[in-house]
Structure formats: structure tokens, C-alpha cells
Scaffold this motif. Structure first.
Motif, short mmCIF file in Angstrom:
data_model
loop_
_atom_site.label_atom_id
_atom_site.label_comp_id
_atom_site.label_asym_id
_atom_site.label_seq_id
_atom_site.Cartn_x
_atom_site.Cartn_y
_atom_site.Cartn_z
N ILE A 1 0.92 -1.19 0.03
CA ILE A 1 0.02 -0.02 0.06
C ILE A 1 0.86 1.30 -0.09
CG2 ILE A 1 -1.51 1.13 1.50
CD1 ILE A 1 -2.77 -1.31 2.47
N PHE A 2 0.67 2.09 -1.07
CA PHE A 2 1.35 3.27 -1.39
C PHE A 2 0.84 4.35 -1.96
CE2 PHE A 2 4.85 -0.07 -0.67
CZ PHE A 2 5.61 0.72 0.54
N TYR A 3 1.05 5.66 -1.73
CA TYR A 3 0.43 6.65 -2.66
C TYR A 3 0.96 6.21 -3.84
CZ TYR A 3 -1.04 8.82 1.82
OH TYR A 3 -1.55 9.18 2.91
N PRO A 4 -0.01 6.26 -5.11
CA PRO A 4 0.39 5.57 -6.43
C PRO A 4 1.21 6.85 -7.12
CG PRO A 4 -1.91 5.75 -6.19
CD PRO A 4 -1.23 6.01 -4.82
N TYR A 5 0.71 8.22 -6.88
CA TYR A 5 1.25 9.30 -7.50
C TYR A 5 2.55 9.78 -6.87
CZ TYR A 5 -1.84 11.09 -4.13
OH TYR A 5 -2.59 11.37 -2.92
#
Ligand SMILES: Nc1ncnc2c1ncn2[C@@H]1O[C@H](COP(=O)(O)OP(=O)(O)O)[C@@H](O)[C@H]1O
Ligand SMILES: [Mg+2]
Lengths: 298, 253
Positions: free
Chosen positions: A84-88
Motif C-alpha cells: 500500500i502506497f500513494y501511487p502518484y
């Protein structure tokens, strides 16, 4: 021994599904603790509860002997299910957010990126990563700040054989440093290769628990006996193909390395001048139970 | 999004004087419009006029709301709220971080309005005395409170619904429903409808122009921000924060 995690009578229901049933276990410092069970047996649910992501219906748990808090979570590095990460955002930016939350200096980010061999791609956006790279970044994130405990939920899921081997090696290396690891997996083989202790779950319930060597021993367990059991024990100890010896009443229970047969052992003892009065191979009951459990659910 | 918001706002604020000039040229009666312009941008009324335009319910304030909704619902769709908790925030920290962001957005938006007001006022106002410049500046504070409460409302919707698209739909449907409720319900209740209560802080300005036109018409126009309006609004702000917290606390993430 120092107890890192203690779970008592944990319950979680999703409507009619009893995802975790009265589950209790302890994880001691330095354990590589496997939670083994087929898909849907409640592994992720259990880990989510002890990480405060979901609320249990009843029961309790404690981290480091204390009531769980955000401070205890800062000492834990965890991967739950999927990365889980911030995709942008870039890999580095994502790790910086985590370092901020945990109150750790940014210079640790370089180290963990090197550990998982993502340093070259540190300025790429997360959404451009392949699944294997995402999984490695998740491991890097868990390693930030050298946590006392690491939690891995199906860490090799979706990886190719090379990726699987690399991650297992990484886990074994981390474990060798004495860090406590909790590993959830549906793969018997994975738990055997990496864990020291195991709890086996089925439909949210604990089936059995103990040391991996006792519970999931795949090498032959042999019972032997002779007229002088103490001399027999001394002789067997000299045999370098033996991994474990236990005395049970007038029997010795012996484990042999893979590829070694009862014939080899008997031959060795005969050469030492010892005649066996008893020799049988024990049924690998627990392993068979587990395999049965897996096929039953597939 | 923020850049878009700023551009749009700047375009509007700086475009309006130009537009008035343009209409003035075309209409063939430029002097009449010059008077209008001088009145609209006159200190101190400009503060009320500019905050009124910027805070209109269906207008650019919504862009800020959309920013907030995207930020909060992304946390749920990317599951990053989970990783924030796992890494050591608690749910209250998480909520406060989002409220902090809303405060920053609100400050940012208020600052733009304030600077635009100063600029337009000094460019077009006939009166530039200190007392007039600072005259109705309290409307800037009113604007801050109104936008802050509105964004908390958007945050609550986002936390409640989690899905970006559906949250937008619900927000816009509510924009339509509330006026209907307003019409149907008893007048003693309607001032307490959330969006109406927010908008009531800054009401339709009584520009001197309207006053001229409605000389015989004795209607009470708003001259200052009322404490009661601000009170109701802040009450809503507190309620939105509380509800957001309760939902976050109870929910499986
Ligand atoms: N959010 C949810 N809603 C409903 N049921 C769920 C939810 N999460 C998990 N479950 C159910 O709970 C059980 C345990 O799931 P899980 O903990 O994910 O198992 P595992 O990680 O061992 O594969 C499964 O039967 C699953 O279908
Ligand atoms: Mg799982």
C-alpha cells in the motif's frame, strides 16, 4: 523469555462468518513465528486486529507487555496483504511519509532502499512499479527505523520463483539478527523454511501450535531402542546425520537429515557394536493433518 | 486542482473589472457602468462583495470541496489510511492531519481573497481612507469560517461514503435537496440547515447600487457579520469533526 505479542481469546465476525475464533497465542522475542493456514483461515484478519486496522468483537492483545498504542506500532514494521502506497508519489517520497509518522530520520531511507535493491528506482512513481518491485518497496517500508518486530503477510504472494527465493533469504537474514518476525502464509514449505515456531489456523481456529521442528517435521522421525539406552544415546550423538535426539521412556526418538535412511543409521550403529532391539518410522501425523486440511479447502 | 482553483479565482476577480469595462463600452453608456464599478469595488463594501462572490454555494467554493473530497476518499481507495495507522498514527492523528490540511486550504483561499480585495480596492475605490479600507474586513473572517465549515462538511461526507464519485453525487444532490427542504420546512428551522447556515454568514451584499435602485423599499441588508451566524456555523464545524471522529473510530479500515 520476553513476550513480544500476547493474544487472548480474540474473536472477529463478519456477519455470519466467524473469521477469528477464540484465538490465543504468544510470540516471544527472537521467534520467527509462522501463522499457517489455507486462504480464508483468518490470518490477515488476525494481523489486522493486532495492528489496529480493524476492531475485534471481543478478546484482547498486548504488545511488549503493554496495552497497544500508536507508540507500540511505531516499533513494528508490517506488510498487510498487498503493498500500500500513494501511487502518484515516488518511492522515496512514500518512504519519507512513513519515516515522518514513525519519527525516524530520512537517512535510513537510503539503507532500506539498498537492502531491497530499489535504490536505482527510488525517484520513480510507485504506480510505475512492477508487482515484485511494489512488494520489495513494502519490505523496505517495513524495515525503516530498524523495528523490533516485523510482520509479513503472504510476503511471496504473486512473485516469480526468483523473487520468492530472494524474499525468503531476506527474511532468514533478518531473523539471524535476532529480530522477531511474524509471518502469515498458506504455504507449508515457506513456514518450514523460515520459521522457528508455528500456529496452524483453520476457519479462524487454532488447530495446533509449537516449534516448527516438532509440528511440521518432514524428515523421518525414528524410534530406536537397545538394551543399554544411555550408551545408545552417546553413540547416536556421534552420528553427524542426526538433527535431533529425544529420550522417551525406554525409547530414543531421532530425526535424520534429508536423504539419510534408517538403513544408514542402523549400519552406523552396527559398526559401533550396538545391536538395536527396536526400530520403527513414526507416522508424520501433524504434517499429514495439515496437508489434508489444505486439500480439503481447495 | 489547487492551481486550477487559484487560476479560476484570479480570472474571476481580475476579469470582472475588465468585463464591466467591456460591457460599458458596448452599452454606449459608459458613465453609468463606471459608477457601478466604483461602487462595487469601493472600500469597505468590497470586502462583503468579494467574499460573497467567492463563497457562493454553487460556485468556486465547490472546487475547494472537491479537492478535500478527492484527498480523503483517495485515502480509502488506495488504503493508505491503513498504512498510516499501521505505521503509527492513531485515528485521531489521522483526522487531525486532514483537518490541518483543510485549515491550510482555507487560509490559502482567504489570503487570495484578501490580497485580491486589497488590489482591486486600491485600483478602483474612490475612498482609500484607513477606516474605509479596514471597514468591513470582518467579512474576511466570516469567509474563513464559512469555507472552513463547508470543507469539514465535505470531509465528513468523504469519510462516510469513501467512494470519490458517489461522494460528489451525494454532495450535489444535497445541494439540490437543501433548498427544497428550506422551502418545505418551517421558517423557524430553516436557518439551521447546514448549508444555509454557512451561507448566512455572508449574505447578498447591499451594494450602494442596489440601495439606490430600491430607495422606497425598506429591506434590512446585512451590514456586519452576526455573532449568532458564526456561532451556528462553528457549532456545525464541531459537529462535523465529532461525527468524522466517531465514524473513523468505529470503522474497520
Ligand atoms: N471485509 C470483510 N468482509 C467480510 N468478510 C471478510 C472480510 N475480510 C475477510 N473476510 C472473511 O473472513 C475470513 C478470513 O479472511 P482472511 O483473514 O483474509 O483470511 P486469510 O488471510 O487467512 O486468507 C474469510 O472467510 C473472508 O472471506
Ligand atoms: Mg490473507
Amino acid at each position: 523469555m520476553e513476550t513480544v505479542l500476547s493474544i487472548k481469546n480474540l474473536n472477529k465476525k463478519y456477519g455470519k462468518i466467524h473469521a477469528v475464533k477464540n484465538l490465543s497465542f504468544n510470540v516471544e522475542k527472537g521467534n520467527v513465528f509462522g501463522i499457517l493456514g489455507p486462504n480464508g483461515s483468518g490470518k490477515t484478519t488476525t494481523l489486522s486486529i493486532i495492528l489496529d486496522v480493524i476492531n475485534a468483537k471481543s478478546g484482547s492483545y498486548s504488545w511488549f507487555g503493554q496495552y497497544p498504542s500508536k507508540e507500540s506500532r511505531k516499533k513494528i514494521g508490517a506488510i498487510l496483504e498487498h503493498p500500500i502506497f500513494y501511487p502518484y508519489l515516488t518511492a522515496v517520497k512514500n518512504l519519507e511519509i512513513i519515516a515522518d509518522i514513525k519519527g525516524i530520520k530520512y537517512n535510513d531511507i537510503e539503507r532500506v532502499l539498498h537492502t531491497v535493491e530499489l535504490h536505482d528506482r527510488r525517484n520513480s512513481k510507485f504506480k510505475t512499479f512492477s508487482y515484485g518491485m511494489k512488494q520489495r518497496l513494502a519490505i523496505a517500508a517495513a524495515l525503516i527505523g530498524k523495528p523490533e518486530v516485523l510482520i509479513f503477510d503472504e510476503p511471496t504472494n504473486g512473485l516469480d520463483p526468483k523473487g520468492i527465493a530472494e524474499i525468503r533469504e531476506l527474511i532468514i537474514n533478518i531473523a539471524a539478527k535476532g529480530i522477531t518476525i511474524i509471518l502469515a502464509s498458506h504455504l507449508l514449505d515457506e513456514v518450514q523454511k523460515t520459521c522457528s515456531h508455528v500456529t496452524v489456523l483453520k476457519k479462524g481456529e487454532k488447530l495446533f501450535a509449537g516449534k516448527v521442528n516438532d509440528v511440521l517435521n518432514i524428515s523421518d522421525t525414528i524410534e530406536i531402542s537397545s538394551n543399554n539406552i544411555d550408551m545408545l544415546k552417546l553413540a547416536v550423538k556421534e552420528y553427524d546425520k542426526v538433527t535431533d535426539i529425544k529420550k522417551e521412556l525406554d525409547l530414543l526418538v531421532v530425526n535424520l537429515k534429508e536423504g539419510t535412511t534408517t538403513f544408514d543409521l542402523n549400519n552406523f550403529l552396527v559398526n559401533k557394536g550396538i545391536i538395536l532391539s527396536h526400530l520403527t518410522v513414526r507416522k508424520k501425523s501433524l504434517e499429514q493433518q495439515f496437508l489434508g486440511l489444505l486439500t480439503e479447502n481447495e | 486542482m489547487i492551481i486550477f482553483y487559484t487560476t479560476l479565482l484570479a480570472f474571476m476577480i481580475f476579469g470582472i473589472p475588465g468585463l464591466i469595462d467591456y460591457i460599458a463600452e458596448k452599452s454606449g453608456q459608459p458613465s453609468k457602468f463606471r459608477i457601478f464599478k466604483a461602487i462595487v469595488f469601493n472600500f469597505p463594501d468590497i470586502w462583503q462583495n468579494i467574499t460573497f462572490v467567492a463563497s457562493t454555494r454553487y460556485f468556486i467554493k465547490v472546487i475547494l470541496g472537491i479537492i478535500v473530497i478527492i484527498i480523503i476518499t483517495n485515502e480509502f481507495s488506495f488504503l493508505t489510511i491503513r498504512s498510516n495507522i499501521i505505521n503509527g498514527l492513531n485515528r485521531r492523528d489521522f483526522l487531525f492531519a486532514k483537518i490541518e490540511l483543510i485549515v491550510l486550504l482555507t487560509i490559502f483561499s482567504t489570503l487570495i481573497i484578501f490580497l485580491s480585495g486589497l488590489y482591486l480596492g486600491f485600483a478602483h475605490s474612490t475612498s482609500k481612507t484607513i477606516s474605509d479600507v479596514f471597514g468591513k474586513m470582518i467579512f474576511i473572517l466570516g469567509y474563513f469560517i464559512e469555507v472552513f465549515t463547508f470543507l469539514l462538511f465535505c470531509l465528513l461526507l468523504g469519510i462516510l461514503i469513501k467512494k470519490t464519485g458517489i461522494t460528489f453525487i451525494v454532495l450535489f444532490v444535497y445541494f439540490i435537496i437543501e433548498p427544497i427542504l428550506d422551502y418545505k420546512l418551517n421558517d423557524s428551522i430553516t436557518p439551521y440547515l447546514p448549508l444555509k447556515a454557512m451561507n448566512h454568514i455572508i449574505q447578498t451584499p447591499n451594494t450602494s447600487l442596489i440601495k439606490i435602485k430600491s430607495d422606497g423599499f425598506n429591506f434590512d441588508f446585512q451590514e456586519a457579520v452576526s455573532i449568532a451566524d458564526v456561532g451556528i456555523c462553528l457549532g456545525y464545524a464541531a459537529l462535523f469533526i465529532f461525527l468524522s471522529y466517531v465514524i473513523l473510530k468505529k470503522r474497520d479500515l
